[in-house]
Scaffold this motif. Structure first.
Motif, short mmCIF file in Angstrom:
data_model
loop_
_atom_site.label_atom_id
_atom_site.label_comp_id
_atom_site.label_asym_id
_atom_site.label_seq_id
_atom_site.Cartn_x
_atom_site.Cartn_y
_atom_site.Cartn_z
N ASN A 177 0.73 -1.34 -0.03
CA ASN A 177 0.04 -0.10 0.04
C ASN A 177 0.69 1.28 -0.03
N GLN A 178 2.23 1.19 -0.32
CA GLN A 178 2.88 2.35 -0.76
C GLN A 178 2.91 2.67 -2.14
N LEU A 179 2.11 3.15 -2.62
CA LEU A 179 2.13 3.54 -4.04
C LEU A 179 1.59 5.01 -4.22
N VAL A 180 2.28 5.60 -5.44
CA VAL A 180 1.99 6.82 -5.72
C VAL A 180 1.59 6.66 -7.39
N ILE A 240 -5.75 6.48 -3.60
CA ILE A 240 -4.22 6.44 -3.33
C ILE A 240 -3.67 7.91 -3.77
N VAL A 255 8.19 3.42 -1.11
CA VAL A 255 7.15 3.78 -2.00
C VAL A 255 7.29 3.66 -3.57
#
Lengths: 418, 336
Positions: B67-70, B92, B121
């Motif tokens: 869940n560390q997404l850009v 997000i 990320v």
């Protein structure tokens, strides 16, 4: 420490002191020495963990910075001329998103015909993109404005262009007082973004705004620029306090008190103008000048205050609104619309044409005595222009103008101070 | 996020219903852990392949990145239908800049993360075929050649749908669009032009290139998960039918997508460092007519007296793919 140094290298040195985190660069003359020096510094480990990206275009360069800035990184690039126009869409985007990117413009003419020498056509084309535009008179000011630009950009969350004349400044070796890393650190606080892409606090940046809210968003961008006027003055004063010298601000006056005639200009030509004023005042003419440091936002009120008692204003500008005349003079006319004075436009120095002191002295005398046609093209070679008119009347396929004119005026050489 | 029931209508396919699979093999999308990164309530059309593809792809990327997404989004349908302010369907951190610069913006996000020493990320860029193969192609190629740490996902619906169905460099031969009308002696999009960006991506020698289709969502999720486990520039090209632009029944989006795969017109493969490493064999080969006949954009191909010739030209493209990737293997039934 005072140092005899090239303008580009001086600028690169202070940009590195500003601790940028991401730089994305695409080479274009006369910006190259800046990015070459920065690349060297990043590779040598002098700029912390800064990432230097060699990108495939100016459009990509600014786009990379848009992403980096939205991620909360201090971001920098440099460009000029065709490069600035190639990134135009991203220039407006960064302005609209309020991302505090700093970009050096090594001012250069815009083609066609292609021309790598100095004028202000490039910055002028982007004057309404929502960026603050600061113009440097000399390399000391170029250095100082970069330090101020990061502070200003990040305080306001608004991108800033620092405009310095291509070759005239970028490639000139001058004595420059370079600050130390510690001095810059004291002046420039760490970047604290107003919005950031963060997985722990997800937001959507850059979504669509319809007719119901777009006007208000644009008004607020305008309002930010109007408020920036005060911030620009304050940032310059804070700089003066810490570094002991004035640089930047909204505008700088030279012998304007009681002056009947006031010359207005942007950038390096102000040095020549000041010399011309010294000569004219010795000859008894009441002349002063205003250097506009902040072109966007335009210091309308401050300008009005300085010129309110003058009789005439001569705007010497290195740009041309084709089909209209001056660009800066439009801003000037708006600032003086209620004053009983004459504003004259002098288009000068296009494509690197030298603006010698003698020409400024001559045109000021002419303006004072008889006035000028609007706009006046300084040192235009009327013979060459008239020859071309004749050619065109004689024959439809009269040849390429950019080929004919140099044919008339003889082999290309840079004539300075003729 | 509370559990939201999701319905599957996969009748008439070879796909095994999720409920019959072991939980570890079920799609993420059928599990409560899915993050609904592209949440419900957005404004995509009925039967939109792109919305479906994006939902599966981004949720799979979310799981793969803890869940560390850009995500960076190009202008286009996906951007417009998901984010009219003050609403946003994105759960997000998501950014839209311009039509042609999503890969470069993503490079900048990745560079900022590198500068800040933030290793956890991950960065995704996404856009339609217009943003990818046409207007953003320069930035895409630049991101590839620098091997920036970005996964780029192209949702290919084969034309500029957001602006009202105009031809892109990914529009297939003979297809009607509003700039390749079905008039003249050679109606539709000309044969022999356009570009194959997955293969161009491979030519950059990047760590991972894959094609995927909303017809095979298990495969799509697996490819996204695999790509997210790698570093450097990665590219996934997802075939997403557009009922509006293809003039197909919104209820048949998955069927249309599946026939593109089963006919050989849209080969599913993976490549690493410029070499094809795997491909999904066609389970039941079908002639291209079965795919074309479901789409109004190819209607003129059947009406034309020279239809056989036109269809033969399209079949030849499918045959080339089948040969190139070895898509038909022994024991495959012919579905004609």
């Amino acid at each position: 420490m005072k140092q005899q140094i090239e303008g580009s290298q001086a600028v690169a040195t202070v940009v590195a002191f500003c601790r940028p985190e991401v730089m994305a660069c695409y080479p274009i003359s006369p910006q190259t020495h800046i990015v070459e020096t920065l690349s060297q510094k990043v590779k040598a480990g002098e700029v912390g963990t800064c990432q230097f990206l060699n990108v495939e275009s100016e459009f990509a360069a600014l786009s990379v910075l848009i992403g980096a800035s939205a991620m909360g990184a201090r971001a920098y690039t440099a460009t000029t001329s065709q490069g600035l126009l190639f990134m135009a869409e991203a220039v407006y985007n960064a302005g609209g998103l309020g991302l505090p990117i700093v970009m050096t413009i090594a001012n250069r003419a815009v083609g066609a015909p292609i021309n790598i020498w100095n004028d202000h056509s490039d910055s002028m084309a982007m004057r309404d993109a929502g960026w603050i535009q600061l113009f440097a008179e000399n390399n000391q000011e170029a250095v100082d404005l970069h330090i101020q630009a990061f502070r200003l950009a990040e305080e306001l969350s608004c991108p800033v262009m620092v405009c310095m004349d291509g070759y005239i400044l970028t490639h000139a070796f001058e004595l420059v007082d370079l600050p130390t890393q510690e001095q810059v650190d004291d002046y420039l606080p760490p970047f604290e973004p107003v919005q950031v892409l963060d997985p722990l606090n997800p937001i959507s940046i850059g979504a669509m705004v319809g007719p119901d809210a777009f006007m208000e968003v644009r008004y607020l961008a305008h309002d930010k620029h109007i408020r920036a006027l005060e911030a620009i003055s304050r940032t310059s004063e804070a700089f003066h306090e810490q570094f002991g010298r004035m640089s930047g601000g909204l505008l700088e006056s030279y012998h304007t008190e009681g002056a009947e005639t006031i010359i207005v200009a942007l950038g390096s030509v102000n040095g020549t103008i000041k010399d011309a004023i010294d000569e004219l005042r010795l000859a008894g003419l009441s002349v002063g000048s205003i250097k506009i440091s902040s072109y966007r936002p335009f210091p309308t009120h401050a300008f009005h205050e300085v010129v309110k008692d003058a009789k005439r204003i001569l705007v010497i500008e290195k740009d041309l609104a084709v089909g209209k005349g001056g660009i800066v003079s439009s801003d000037v006319r708006m600032a003086v619309q209620n004053l009983p004075l004459v504003v004259m436009t002098v288009i000068a120095g296009l494509g690197g044409r030298a603006i010698p002191k003698s020409s400024i002295v001559r045109i000021v005398r002419e303006a004072c005595l008889e006035g000028l046609e609007e706009p006046h093209f300084l040192d235009l070679n009327w013979n060459a222009v008239n020859d071309e008119f004749v050619r065109q009347q004689k024959k439809r396929r009269s040849g390429l103008i950019p080929k004919n004119i140099p044919g008339d005026v003889g082999p290309f050489k840079l004539k300075v101070g003729q | 996020m509370a559990h939201q029931p999701i319905k599957f209508y996969q009748t008439g396919t070879f796909t095994i219903g999720n409920r019959l699979l072991d939980k570890s093999e079920q799609t993420l999308q059928s599990q409560v852990e899915r993050t609904n990164s592209l949440n419900s309530g957005h404004r995509a059309c009925q039967g939109c392949g792109e919305a479906l593809g994006a939902r599966y792809a981004i949720d799979a990327a979310m799981r793969a990145s803890n869940n560390q997404l850009v995500a960076v989004n190009a202008t286009g349908c996906l951007e417009v239908f998901s984010s009219p302010y003050p609403e946003s369907a994105w759960q997000i951190p998501w950014m839209h800049s311009l039509f042609g610069n999503a890969p470069a913006v993503a490079s900048g996000v990745a560079a900022a993360l590198r500068a800040k020493g933030e290793k956890g990320v991950k960065v995704i860029a996404q856009g339609g075929d217009g943003a990818t193969v046409d207007i953003g192609f320069g930035c895409l190629s630049g991101m590839f050649e620098r091997n920036d740490d970005v996964l780029y996902i192209c949702y290919d619906n084969e034309a500029y749908m957001n602006t009202g169905v105009q031809r892109s460099g990914a529009t297939p031969p003979k297809a009607w669009t509003n700039t390749t009308q079905a008039v003249g002696t050679h109606p539709g999009n000309p044969v022999g032009i356009g570009k194959n960006v997955p293969r161009i991506a491979m030519a950059h020698g990047i760590p991972y290139v894959a094609t995927a289709s909303v017809a095979d969502l298990h495969d799509l999720e697996a490819k996204v998960a695999k790509a997210m486990g790698l570093h450097g520039a990665r590219y996934i090209h997802i075939h997403v039918p557009c009922p509006l632009g293809w003039k197909s029944d919104p209820a048949l989006t998955l069927k249309v997508a599946r026939l593109a795969v089963e006919s050989g017109l849209f080969p599913l493969f993976e490549a690493e460092y410029g070499e094809v490493t795997d491909c999904t064999p066609i389970r039941r080969q079908v002639p291209v007519e079965r795919y074309l006949e479901l789409q109004g954009r190819f209607k003129h191909v059947f009406a034309d007296p020279l239809a056989r010739e036109a269809i033969a030209e399209i079949q030849a493209i499918a045959d080339t793919n089948i040969k190139r990737y070895g898509l038909v293997r022994k024991g495959v039934t012919n579905g004609t």
